[in-house]
Design a protein around this motif. Sequence first.
Motif, PDB file in Angstrom:
ATOM      1  N   VAL A  47      71.320  51.324  19.728  1.00 31.34           N
ATOM      2  CA  VAL A  47      70.252  51.251  18.729  1.00 31.34           C
ATOM      3  C   VAL A  47      69.077  50.451  19.265  1.00 31.34           C
ATOM      4  CG1 VAL A  47      69.659  50.338  16.440  1.00 31.34           C
ATOM      5  CG2 VAL A  47      71.788  51.586  16.771  1.00 31.34           C
ATOM      6  N   GLU A  48      69.344  49.339  19.943  1.00 36.43           N
ATOM      7  CA  GLU A  48      68.255  48.528  20.492  1.00 36.43           C
ATOM      8  C   GLU A  48      67.464  49.285  21.548  1.00 36.43           C
ATOM      9  OE1 GLU A  48      70.062  44.865  21.764  1.00 36.43           O
ATOM     10  OE2 GLU A  48      69.941  43.994  19.755  1.00 36.43           O
ATOM     11  N   ASN A  52      63.925  50.482  20.003  1.00 38.84           N
ATOM     12  CA  ASN A  52      63.156  49.282  20.350  1.00 38.84           C
ATOM     13  C   ASN A  52      63.125  48.274  19.201  1.00 38.84           C
ATOM     14  OD1 ASN A  52      62.553  50.149  22.938  1.00 38.84           O
ATOM     15  ND2 ASN A  52      60.754  51.267  22.237  1.00 38.84           N
ATOM     16  N   VAL A  53      64.304  47.928  18.691  1.00 44.33           N
ATOM     17  CA  VAL A  53      64.446  46.952  17.623  1.00 44.33           C
ATOM     18  C   VAL A  53      65.498  45.930  18.022  1.00 44.33           C
ATOM     19  CG1 VAL A  53      63.760  48.540  15.783  1.00 44.33           C
ATOM     20  CG2 VAL A  53      66.157  48.356  16.419  1.00 44.33           C
ATOM     21  N   LYS A  54      65.611  44.876  17.248  1.00 44.13           N
ATOM     22  CA  LYS A  54      66.641  43.868  17.447  1.00 44.13           C
ATOM     23  C   LYS A  54      67.684  44.047  16.352  1.00 44.13           C
ATOM     24  CE  LYS A  54      66.730  40.392  20.360  1.00 44.13           C
ATOM     25  NZ  LYS A  54      67.279  40.603  21.668  1.00 44.13           N
ATOM     26  N   VAL A  55      68.960  44.080  16.724  1.00 45.91           N
ATOM     27  CA  VAL A  55      70.046  44.296  15.776  1.00 45.91           C
ATOM     28  C   VAL A  55      70.671  42.951  15.418  1.00 45.91           C
ATOM     29  CG1 VAL A  55      72.307  45.347  15.459  1.00 45.91           C
ATOM     30  CG2 VAL A  55      70.506  46.613  16.621  1.00 45.91           C
ATOM     31  N   LYS A  56      70.825  42.723  14.112  1.00 38.61           N
ATOM     32  CA  LYS A  56      71.443  41.485  13.637  1.00 38.61           C
ATOM     33  C   LYS A  56      72.965  41.620  13.617  1.00 38.61           C
ATOM     34  CE  LYS A  56      71.370  38.387   9.661  1.00 38.61           C
ATOM     35  NZ  LYS A  56      70.810  38.194   8.306  1.00 38.61           N
ATOM     36  N   SER A  57      73.475  42.716  13.034  1.00 39.50           N
ATOM     37  CA  SER A  57      74.925  42.909  12.970  1.00 39.50           C
ATOM     38  C   SER A  57      75.253  44.393  12.865  1.00 39.50           C
ATOM     39  CB  SER A  57      75.521  42.169  11.765  1.00 39.50           C
ATOM     40  OG  SER A  57      75.063  42.747  10.572  1.00 39.50           O
ATOM     41  N   TYR A  84      77.253  50.840   9.957  1.00 44.03           N
ATOM     42  CA  TYR A  84      76.098  50.303   9.241  1.00 44.03           C
ATOM     43  C   TYR A  84      75.473  49.257  10.143  1.00 44.03           C
ATOM     44  CZ  TYR A  84      77.522  52.568   4.920  1.00 44.03           C
ATOM     45  OH  TYR A  84      77.844  53.492   3.965  1.00 44.03           O
ATOM     46  N   VAL A  85      74.225  49.488  10.546  1.00 52.03           N
ATOM     47  CA  VAL A  85      73.528  48.604  11.470  1.00 52.03           C
ATOM     48  C   VAL A  85      72.470  47.832  10.685  1.00 52.03           C
ATOM     49  CG1 VAL A  85      72.128  48.499  13.558  1.00 52.03           C
ATOM     50  CG2 VAL A  85      73.905  50.237  13.348  1.00 52.03           C
ATOM     51  N   THR A  86      72.568  46.505  10.707  1.00 49.18           N
ATOM     52  CA  THR A  86      71.597  45.641  10.053  1.00 49.18           C
ATOM     53  C   THR A  86      70.614  45.157  11.102  1.00 49.18           C
ATOM     54  OG1 THR A  86      73.285  44.919   8.504  1.00 49.18           O
ATOM     55  CG2 THR A  86      71.288  43.583   8.635  1.00 49.18           C
ATOM     56  N   LEU A  87      69.322  45.381  10.837  1.00 50.62           N
ATOM     57  CA  LEU A  87      68.284  44.977  11.780  1.00 50.62           C
ATOM     58  C   LEU A  87      67.861  43.539  11.520  1.00 50.62           C
ATOM     59  CD1 LEU A  87      66.072  48.176  11.672  1.00 50.62           C
ATOM     60  CD2 LEU A  87      67.938  47.648  13.229  1.00 50.62           C
ATOM     61  N   ALA A  88      67.384  42.881  12.568  1.00 48.97           N
ATOM     62  CA  ALA A  88      66.886  41.512  12.434  1.00 48.97           C
ATOM     63  C   ALA A  88      65.601  41.515  11.613  1.00 48.97           C
ATOM     64  CB  ALA A  88      66.645  40.912  13.815  1.00 48.97           C
TER      65      ALA A  88
END
Length: 100
Positions: A47-48, A52-57, A84-88
Motif C-alpha cells: 500500500v505504501e 505513496n502514503v504512510k500506513v498506521k496499521s 483493513y488498512v488504516t492510514l496515518a
Amino acid sequence: MNVFEVIEKPLVSEKALKLKEQAVSSNQVIALRVAKKSDKADIKNAVELLFNVKVKSVNTMNYEGKKVRRGRYTGKKNDWKKAYVTLASGYSINDYLESL
C-alpha cells in the motif's frame, strides 16, 4: 512476494462504504482483498509503495470459501483474505475512494 501480487482488488461492501463515508483525515480506513499468503508487513509495504502514503496499521481476517451445490455435484469456493488498512494522519487516497 511481488507488490502487485499482494493486493488483489478493493472491497466494495456495506461496511467498506460506511468507512468511506465516515473517513476523517486522521483516521482513514480502506478495505482490500489481498493474497491468502500475504502477511501484514507485505500488505503495508504494498500500500505504501502503490499509493505513496504512510500506513498506521493493518488488520486482517481470513475467510473460508462457501460450500456450493449444483445438482448432484458439490464443491467449495476459494478461501480468501481481507485487510483493513488504516492510514496515518495527513494521508489520504482520494482517487481510490472516489472510484468506489
